[in-house]
Design an enzyme around this catalytic site. Sequence first.
Site, PDB file in Angstrom:
ATOM      1  CB  CYS A   4      -1.319  -0.222   1.331  1.00 56.46           C
ATOM      2  SG  CYS A   4      -1.641  -1.724   1.204  1.00 56.46           S
ATOM      3  CG  ASP A  17      -5.131  -2.420   9.056  1.00 58.08           C
ATOM      4  OD1 ASP A  17      -3.834  -2.666  10.017  1.00 58.08           O
ATOM      5  OD2 ASP A  17      -6.219  -2.510   8.402  1.00 58.08           O
ATOM      6  CB  CYS A  54      -2.016   1.577   4.369  1.00 65.17           C
ATOM      7  SG  CYS A  54      -3.105  -0.499   5.225  1.00 65.17           S
ATOM      8  CG  ASP A  55      -7.719  -0.277   5.527  1.00 64.82           C
ATOM      9  OD1 ASP A  55      -6.989   0.588   4.626  1.00 64.82           O
ATOM     10  OD2 ASP A  55      -8.162  -0.634   6.536  1.00 64.82           O
ATOM     11  CE  LYS A  56      -7.404   0.726  11.030  1.00 61.01           C
ATOM     12  NZ  LYS A  56      -7.475  -0.223  10.039  1.00 61.01           N
ATOM     13  CB  CYS A  72      -7.240  -3.602  -0.391  1.00 63.03           C
ATOM     14  SG  CYS A  72      -5.965  -4.342   0.743  1.00 63.03           S
ATOM     15  CD  GLU A 106      -9.312  -3.970   9.671  1.00 61.32           C
ATOM     16  OE1 GLU A 106      -9.083  -4.796   9.027  1.00 61.32           O
ATOM     17  OE2 GLU A 106      -9.680  -2.480   9.355  1.00 61.32           O
ATOM     18  CB  SER A 151     -11.051  -6.063   6.762  1.00 59.83           C
ATOM     19  OG  SER A 151     -10.706  -5.215   5.189  1.00 59.83           O
TER      20      SER A 151
END
Length: 578
Positions: free
Chosen positions: A72, A104, A145-147, A217, A468, A494
């Site tokens: 990512c 993640d 990325c997510d966070k 992702c 998650e 997730s």
Amino acid sequence: MHLHYVAQKPLHGVKVTKQTKNKQTRKYSSIVVDGVERSPSRAMLRAVGFEDADFNKPQIGIASTWSMVTPCNMHINKLAEEAAKGANQAGGKAVIFNTITISDGISMGTEGMKYSLVSREVIADSIETVAGCEGFDGVVTIGGCDKNMPGCLIALARLNRPCVFVYGGTIMPGNYKNTKIDVVSVFEAVGQHAKHELNDQELKQVESTAIPGAGSCGGMYTANTMASAIEALGMSLPNSSAQNAISNDKKNDCIAAGKAVMNLVKQNILPKDIMTKKAFQNAITVLIALGGSTNAVLHLLAMAHAIGVKLSIDEFTRVGKKVPVLADLRPSGKYMMSELIEIGGIQPLMKMLLDKGLLHGDCLTVTGKTLAENLKNVKHYPKSQDIVHSFDDPIKKDSHLVILYGNLAPEGAVAKISGKEGLSFTGKARVFASEEKALEKILDGSVKKGDVIVIRYEGPQGGPGMREMLSPTSAIMGKGLGKDVALITDGRFSGGSHGFVVGHITPEAAVGGPLAFIKNGDQITIDAQKREINVALSKKELSLRKKKWVAPKPRYKRGVLAKYAAQVSSASLGAVTD
């Protein structure tokens, strides 16, 4: 953060310009570099490339989340250089610095995943720390990325300095037997393998082809959800959320962001001017229309808290009643983000929502213009596409994100209900004290049709870190039980999770929430239409069980997770630490 301005004497030997006298665009850097007494600071900066003229320019911090920890973010160092180029071309002096990221996808289903949500706070704290310490007049943050995306926004909100967020971009699809696949395909393949639908060699082929290179992702999972929400919020440039990670469009987006932040510095446009209550409503509207991740609830609440906007979890219900799901995107739908990009990204969708009266067009954005002005000349989607549906033919007529209350969740819970799995579920509880124990029983066939899997002590404090549950939800789908079992937890899901799932149950089990008192065989009902989640127990019985309940001892007594558990708030408030 407030720094007190102190008048400084002109630097001997450096030409005194109009810009030097007018320190409006150098509100913070002038404190660090102006005057004879700041000579040591200038000496340090000369060593990293500053020249005389640079001391009269606004300093622009470029926060890179580059890391080889995850695909990512593996390309973001190069994107940071492009953003710096843009800031320098616009008359600023860019300074690149780094913060962390975690993966993640790699840590999912392990003890390490407990650090995932914690990393959001570490990232926010680190960006705030560097920018506040070094006196940057503006900031560009690049997240992939997510966070690290909400982490970036939380930091920018706290700093309240001119800033732009850049999304690192989405990954291209993998390919298995002429079918487009991604990381979630691998998680689900594990369940198919357990069901003997894939052999060892086929599983390895999926594993080896799912992730072809750099980027986040590829479905409407948390990364693409948050990027889209941040664009709708007005904190990134138009189309930043809908560009492939490796593309000229993404490079140009970074250059434009560097230039845009200089424009914001000159106009003194701050996050508080952009991140308003109406802007957050816009973000919620867009993420619903896209069928986005439940994690967006947690992150938007935290971002609003950081900027001082009163945003309640119930806002998602209010907005969700009038906003349909229009995009047929993974994980519940068919298409990937790269395919949405091919037809124009999210800008035409936002134009549709604006024309329908579902967006606040008067909200200011980082372009210096309003949302309506940004969307004025946006073209409609091609007529031949079926990725984004019309209002007459929605995927779901109202939100897939359903806020539930009831005797299992007095302070709320978040369900992701696409409608494909039904709108209600009643079953018997199968209780597990951790994600690992639940996954084991799903894969070995112990979990049966009609079960409600209960995974508790995985909340922000109890986990700690609110892991998650992609591994168990993917295993459920891979085993073909997506419509036949439900999964509820005080942990998270997730963005790749789908099926009948309810997370963020509050109060969490570790602090004595009702989830702690459930026993195997208790009947649980989830009703998305009534927005309720209840266990068939009387108040008296729940009260008796509570009296017998013994709180578990903290799992960590020192270190990052212990500090986090001691500070973090409820998931219903965004799981914030400040």
